[in-house]
Design a protein around this motif. Sequence first.
Motif, PDB file in Angstrom:
ATOM      1  N   ALA A  86     -31.932  11.287  37.930  1.00 39.80           N
ATOM      2  CA  ALA A  86     -31.723   9.996  38.594  1.00 39.80           C
ATOM      3  C   ALA A  86     -30.543   9.234  38.003  1.00 39.80           C
ATOM      4  O   ALA A  86     -30.001   8.317  38.617  1.00 39.80           O
ATOM      5  CB  ALA A  86     -32.996   9.162  38.481  1.00 39.80           C
ATOM      6  N   THR A  87     -30.130   9.604  36.781  1.00 45.97           N
ATOM      7  CA  THR A  87     -29.052   8.893  36.107  1.00 45.97           C
ATOM      8  C   THR A  87     -27.712   9.180  36.781  1.00 45.97           C
ATOM      9  O   THR A  87     -27.386  10.323  37.098  1.00 45.97           O
ATOM     10  CB  THR A  87     -28.962   9.317  34.627  1.00 45.97           C
ATOM     11  OG1 THR A  87     -30.204   9.031  33.996  1.00 45.97           O
ATOM     12  CG2 THR A  87     -27.855   8.561  33.917  1.00 45.97           C
ATOM     13  N   GLU A  88     -26.932   8.131  37.020  1.00 47.51           N
ATOM     14  CA  GLU A  88     -25.591   8.266  37.582  1.00 47.51           C
ATOM     15  C   GLU A  88     -24.591   7.532  36.718  1.00 47.51           C
ATOM     16  O   GLU A  88     -24.958   6.682  35.897  1.00 47.51           O
ATOM     17  CB  GLU A  88     -25.534   7.711  39.013  1.00 47.51           C
ATOM     18  CG  GLU A  88     -26.283   8.538  40.041  1.00 47.51           C
ATOM     19  CD  GLU A  88     -26.012   8.065  41.451  1.00 47.51           C
ATOM     20  OE1 GLU A  88     -25.462   6.950  41.614  1.00 47.51           O
ATOM     21  OE2 GLU A  88     -26.338   8.807  42.400  1.00 47.51           O
ATOM     22  N   VAL A  89     -23.344   7.878  36.895  1.00 49.35           N
ATOM     23  CA  VAL A  89     -22.248   7.216  36.198  1.00 49.35           C
ATOM     24  C   VAL A  89     -21.320   6.607  37.235  1.00 49.35           C
ATOM     25  O   VAL A  89     -20.960   7.275  38.216  1.00 49.35           O
ATOM     26  CB  VAL A  89     -21.461   8.215  35.320  1.00 49.35           C
ATOM     27  CG1 VAL A  89     -20.211   7.567  34.754  1.00 49.35           C
ATOM     28  CG2 VAL A  89     -22.334   8.733  34.195  1.00 49.35           C
ATOM     29  N   SER A  90     -20.957   5.360  37.047  1.00 53.75           N
ATOM     30  CA  SER A  90     -20.015   4.698  37.949  1.00 53.75           C
ATOM     31  C   SER A  90     -18.736   4.388  37.192  1.00 53.75           C
ATOM     32  O   SER A  90     -18.770   4.015  36.012  1.00 53.75           O
ATOM     33  CB  SER A  90     -20.616   3.405  38.512  1.00 53.75           C
ATOM     34  OG  SER A  90     -21.748   3.696  39.307  1.00 53.75           O
ATOM     35  N   HIS A  91     -17.617   4.540  37.883  1.00 51.13           N
ATOM     36  CA  HIS A  91     -16.318   4.261  37.266  1.00 51.13           C
ATOM     37  C   HIS A  91     -15.366   3.775  38.348  1.00 51.13           C
ATOM     38  O   HIS A  91     -15.410   4.248  39.486  1.00 51.13           O
ATOM     39  CB  HIS A  91     -15.763   5.519  36.595  1.00 51.13           C
ATOM     40  CG  HIS A  91     -14.552   5.264  35.757  1.00 51.13           C
ATOM     41  ND1 HIS A  91     -14.629   4.663  34.518  1.00 51.13           N
ATOM     42  CD2 HIS A  91     -13.236   5.513  35.967  1.00 51.13           C
ATOM     43  CE1 HIS A  91     -13.407   4.567  34.008  1.00 51.13           C
ATOM     44  NE2 HIS A  91     -12.550   5.072  34.875  1.00 51.13           N
ATOM     45  N   VAL A  92     -14.518   2.831  37.989  1.00 48.92           N
ATOM     46  CA  VAL A  92     -13.566   2.272  38.947  1.00 48.92           C
ATOM     47  C   VAL A  92     -12.164   2.720  38.574  1.00 48.92           C
ATOM     48  O   VAL A  92     -11.675   2.445  37.472  1.00 48.92           O
ATOM     49  CB  VAL A  92     -13.645   0.726  38.979  1.00 48.92           C
ATOM     50  CG1 VAL A  92     -12.605   0.168  39.941  1.00 48.92           C
ATOM     51  CG2 VAL A  92     -15.040   0.279  39.399  1.00 48.92           C
ATOM     52  N   PHE A  93     -11.516   3.430  39.488  1.00 48.57           N
ATOM     53  CA  PHE A  93     -10.113   3.781  39.345  1.00 48.57           C
ATOM     54  C   PHE A  93      -9.270   2.750  40.097  1.00 48.57           C
ATOM     55  O   PHE A  93      -9.808   1.828  40.717  1.00 48.57           O
ATOM     56  CB  PHE A  93      -9.858   5.187  39.900  1.00 48.57           C
ATOM     57  CG  PHE A  93     -10.507   6.289  39.110  1.00 48.57           C
ATOM     58  CD1 PHE A  93      -9.917   6.768  37.948  1.00 48.57           C
ATOM     59  CD2 PHE A  93     -11.714   6.850  39.525  1.00 48.57           C
ATOM     60  CE1 PHE A  93     -10.511   7.779  37.213  1.00 48.57           C
ATOM     61  CE2 PHE A  93     -12.307   7.863  38.797  1.00 48.57           C
ATOM     62  CZ  PHE A  93     -11.704   8.325  37.631  1.00 48.57           C
ATOM     63  N   THR A  94      -7.967   2.889  40.049  1.00 47.72           N
ATOM     64  CA  THR A  94      -7.088   1.914  40.694  1.00 47.72           C
ATOM     65  C   THR A  94      -7.361   1.800  42.185  1.00 47.72           C
ATOM     66  O   THR A  94      -7.414   0.696  42.736  1.00 47.72           O
ATOM     67  CB  THR A  94      -5.613   2.305  40.476  1.00 47.72           C
ATOM     68  OG1 THR A  94      -5.371   2.451  39.082  1.00 47.72           O
ATOM     69  CG2 THR A  94      -4.683   1.240  41.028  1.00 47.72           C
TER      70      THR A  94
ATOM     71  N   LYS B 160     -24.347   9.217  28.680  1.00 42.73           N
ATOM     72  CA  LYS B 160     -25.584   9.115  29.457  1.00 42.73           C
ATOM     73  C   LYS B 160     -26.508  10.292  29.167  1.00 42.73           C
ATOM     74  O   LYS B 160     -27.708  10.127  28.943  1.00 42.73           O
ATOM     75  CB  LYS B 160     -25.254   9.074  30.946  1.00 42.73           C
ATOM     76  CG  LYS B 160     -24.691   7.762  31.447  1.00 42.73           C
ATOM     77  CD  LYS B 160     -25.773   6.720  31.609  1.00 42.73           C
ATOM     78  CE  LYS B 160     -25.219   5.475  32.295  1.00 42.73           C
ATOM     79  NZ  LYS B 160     -26.276   4.419  32.433  1.00 42.73           N
ATOM     80  N   VAL B 161     -25.940  11.485  29.156  1.00 43.28           N
ATOM     81  CA  VAL B 161     -26.740  12.676  28.876  1.00 43.28           C
ATOM     82  C   VAL B 161     -27.362  12.602  27.494  1.00 43.28           C
ATOM     83  O   VAL B 161     -28.577  12.841  27.317  1.00 43.28           O
ATOM     84  CB  VAL B 161     -25.881  13.955  29.004  1.00 43.28           C
ATOM     85  CG1 VAL B 161     -26.666  15.168  28.517  1.00 43.28           C
ATOM     86  CG2 VAL B 161     -25.434  14.163  30.447  1.00 43.28           C
ATOM     87  N   LEU B 162     -26.571  12.249  26.500  1.00 39.93           N
ATOM     88  CA  LEU B 162     -27.079  12.221  25.131  1.00 39.93           C
ATOM     89  C   LEU B 162     -28.071  11.094  24.936  1.00 39.93           C
ATOM     90  O   LEU B 162     -29.066  11.244  24.204  1.00 39.93           O
ATOM     91  CB  LEU B 162     -25.899  12.091  24.170  1.00 39.93           C
ATOM     92  CG  LEU B 162     -24.918  13.286  24.197  1.00 39.93           C
ATOM     93  CD1 LEU B 162     -23.747  13.027  23.262  1.00 39.93           C
ATOM     94  CD2 LEU B 162     -25.634  14.577  23.813  1.00 39.93           C
ATOM     95  N   GLU B 163     -27.839   9.959  25.591  1.00 38.08           N
ATOM     96  CA  GLU B 163     -28.814   8.844  25.498  1.00 38.08           C
ATOM     97  C   GLU B 163     -30.140   9.254  26.120  1.00 38.08           C
ATOM     98  O   GLU B 163     -31.212   8.976  25.562  1.00 38.08           O
ATOM     99  CB  GLU B 163     -28.253   7.617  26.215  1.00 38.08           C
ATOM    100  CG  GLU B 163     -27.133   6.915  25.454  1.00 38.08           C
ATOM    101  CD  GLU B 163     -26.452   5.852  26.296  1.00 38.08           C
ATOM    102  OE1 GLU B 163     -26.907   5.639  27.455  1.00 38.08           O
ATOM    103  OE2 GLU B 163     -25.483   5.243  25.830  1.00 38.08           O
TER     104      GLU B 163
END
Length: 356
Positions: free
Chosen positions: A295-303, A349-352
């Motif tokens: 269920a864990t996702e990662v969000s990131h904003v590029f230009t 996230k994976v390690l946490e």
Amino acid sequence: MPVDMPLEERVEIPAALLRWYDAHARALPWRSPPGAPAPAAYRVWLSEVMLQQTTVAAVKSYFEAFTTRWPTVEALAAADEAEVMSAWAGLGYYARARNMLACARAVMRDHGGCFPDTETELRALPGIGAYTAAAVAAIAFGRRAVVVDANVERVVARLFAVEEALPAAKAVLHALADSITPPTRAGDFAQAMMDLGATLCSPRKPACALCPLQAPCAARALGTAERFPIKAATKARPRRFGTVFWVERDGHVLLVTRESKGLLGGMRALPTGPWQDEAPGLADAPLGGDWRIGATEVSHVFTHFALDLAIARLRVEKGCTEKPAGEWWPIQRLDTAGLPTVFAKAARKVLEDRNG
């Protein structure tokens, strides 16, 4: 139309600003104090490349690390590309690092290891645009050049109460900056304008009472300094979706090197599938197996877009004969891999989750 400032007021601006700068110049590792010999062109150029769309606070430690490891353009030109990209990790906009290395090599190959001192010649080098060329020419070589970054745009927009919105107003702001740039001390003047915008003439709550240019400032006279510069409404960034793959084996995680061209090109990274308008699931997984997408996702904003990454995990047994492309990196030393921010986020996230 900007306010038509009387010539006698324009003439006074450089002197007033330079008096302020002589007393209040920021101490930065790539600068020389007012009145001291100019810094080496290599240091000016390196700092300007790093500072593009990045804060001074974020750049300081990277600049000091780079100049310790590669103290000259010759040393940087001879550096291994993977090591440079790894050292750059976390600064973002990775095309800058690739262009920076290409520029260093061009300086060695075409200019005998010495940066040229004119804007025209500097602009011919890889990755050097109009702003960087002007900054290096002015600060390193004392050439009269019009240096306009975001801080300078704000100062000029307020001085002349420019009603045209950015980015369309860039040409007008450059012309107005040109009208107040002095023939001497151009480097100090450029840095003084930057410092004024970074410290007193800030985006919100500018300290107009302390400003050395308060007298001729049209925006202050109108009582609307915070209104400038006017900016056009921005469009919402499109959102894309992808999957990042965490493959673990015997205390190691699989890393790949991204293709040299494109976003994050040449960087060491976790494997990932396509980034597209819909979640791609396990498309382009680095090897077959019992993948589990949590269920864990990662969000990131590029230009130009925002990215949501699902995390797929797989543990590979020692006896597995399938050999995916890439390298097995010790998980305990993952912080030394130089992962770009988006992949460093996924790894955390994976390690946490695993340690939680």
